[in-house]
Scaffold this active site. Sequence first.
Site, PDB file in Angstrom:
ATOM      1  N   CYS A 173       0.829  -1.193   0.000  1.00 28.02           N
ATOM      2  CA  CYS A 173       0.000   0.000   0.000  1.00 28.02           C
ATOM      3  C   CYS A 173       0.868   1.250   0.000  1.00 28.02           C
ATOM      4  CB  CYS A 173      -0.882  -0.016   1.235  1.00 28.02           C
ATOM      5  SG  CYS A 173      -1.789   1.508   1.510  1.00 28.02           S
ATOM      6  N   HIS A 207     -10.952  -5.196  -2.008  1.00 29.33           N
ATOM      7  CA  HIS A 207      -9.957  -4.540  -1.154  1.00 29.33           C
ATOM      8  C   HIS A 207     -10.231  -3.041  -1.033  1.00 29.33           C
ATOM      9  CE1 HIS A 207      -5.807  -4.172   0.515  1.00 29.33           C
ATOM     10  NE2 HIS A 207      -5.911  -2.950   0.017  1.00 29.33           N
ATOM     11  N   GLU A 208     -10.427  -2.392  -2.153  1.00 31.41           N
ATOM     12  CA  GLU A 208     -10.598  -0.933  -2.130  1.00 31.41           C
ATOM     13  C   GLU A 208     -11.907  -0.512  -1.472  1.00 31.41           C
ATOM     14  OE1 GLU A 208      -8.159   0.975  -2.729  1.00 31.41           O
ATOM     15  OE2 GLU A 208      -6.891  -0.587  -3.581  1.00 31.41           O
ATOM     16  N   HIS A 216     -11.382  -0.087   2.088  1.00 33.50           N
ATOM     17  CA  HIS A 216     -10.810   1.222   2.428  1.00 33.50           C
ATOM     18  C   HIS A 216     -11.879   2.304   2.399  1.00 33.50           C
ATOM     19  CE1 HIS A 216      -6.955  -0.541   2.514  1.00 33.50           C
ATOM     20  NE2 HIS A 216      -6.725  -0.555   1.219  1.00 33.50           N
ATOM     21  N   HIS A 237      -5.171  -1.895   6.532  1.00 32.25           N
ATOM     22  CA  HIS A 237      -4.680  -3.191   6.100  1.00 32.25           C
ATOM     23  C   HIS A 237      -4.604  -4.185   7.247  1.00 32.25           C
ATOM     24  CE1 HIS A 237      -2.734  -1.226   2.378  1.00 32.25           C
ATOM     25  NE2 HIS A 237      -3.819  -1.877   2.030  1.00 32.25           N
TER      26      HIS A 237
END
Length: 304
Positions: free
Chosen positions: A112, A259-260, A263, A269
């Site tokens: 990241c 994954h995004e 966020h 993470h």
Amino acid sequence: MHTMTMFKPFYLLVLIITISHSTSAQTPSPFNFIEDLQGCHKGNSSTKGLHGLKHYLHQFGYLNYLNQTHLDDDDFDNALESALKTYQRNYRVPQTGALDAATVAKMTSPRCGVPDIVDGINTMARKKHRRRPSKSIHVVANYAFFPNSPRWPSSQTHLTYRFVANTRIDAIAPVNRAFKKWASATHFTFSRVARNAKSDLVVGFFSKDHGDGFPFDGPGGTLAHAFAPTIGSFHYDGDENWVNGAVEGGFDLETIALHEIGHLLGLGHSEFPAAVMFSVVSSGQTKLNLHQDDIEGIKALYNV
């Protein structure tokens, strides 16, 4: 889109995954220069290219000089050794303080783009949470939040999303599936709206400098990034080789979307490799289901 200043305030943190293409010599990782520095240790002076390592550690929060001229020299000083030891502790490799093979392997791996240390706060060291799945077992969870734990308001559990005009047609279905998987495991619901409608979240493909202050760098560098709540922006790097499924040399659209979106909801993470929120992503890899660690992270963040 206006340019955003990183880390001021913290909820503007942008999550960027960087990729090293081990399968393609034509698109090397921008971190591969570190391989040429393997073996360096404190006391080395004027090692050509060592300033690149300093900039790498500075970029991710490990190294900050009062005299910034030291950032551009090639001297392996005490500050660099200390920064390396902290990096090694975070990434679970022996704390030698030297640029050994294990450390090089970690540094040239996908990661990241958000610093691990923000304003002196080691976010990786802050991320462990205790949970009790039974009366007799204590388990350490590995999910993480951003500094100050930005989140969506408690009144806003339904989020709308839209795709910008340049979005690839083959990305629509995998992103839709990713939102459905987060909805099935959390208290959030999502609905897609028209491209010209107002929305909480925006998904699109962009190349190089695209106006948010975090430019992409073409094939082999940053893969995607997303902003923590409540910015709501999720950008793929349009120059990467995007695919659906486990295709060697390509990057799975749904895996990255899962994954995004994490966020976008406020998760950082995880240290657990099986989790969707683990920072490493490789070409040909798929993660198509949320891990319990991802789910528990959201529940803890929102107290549900």
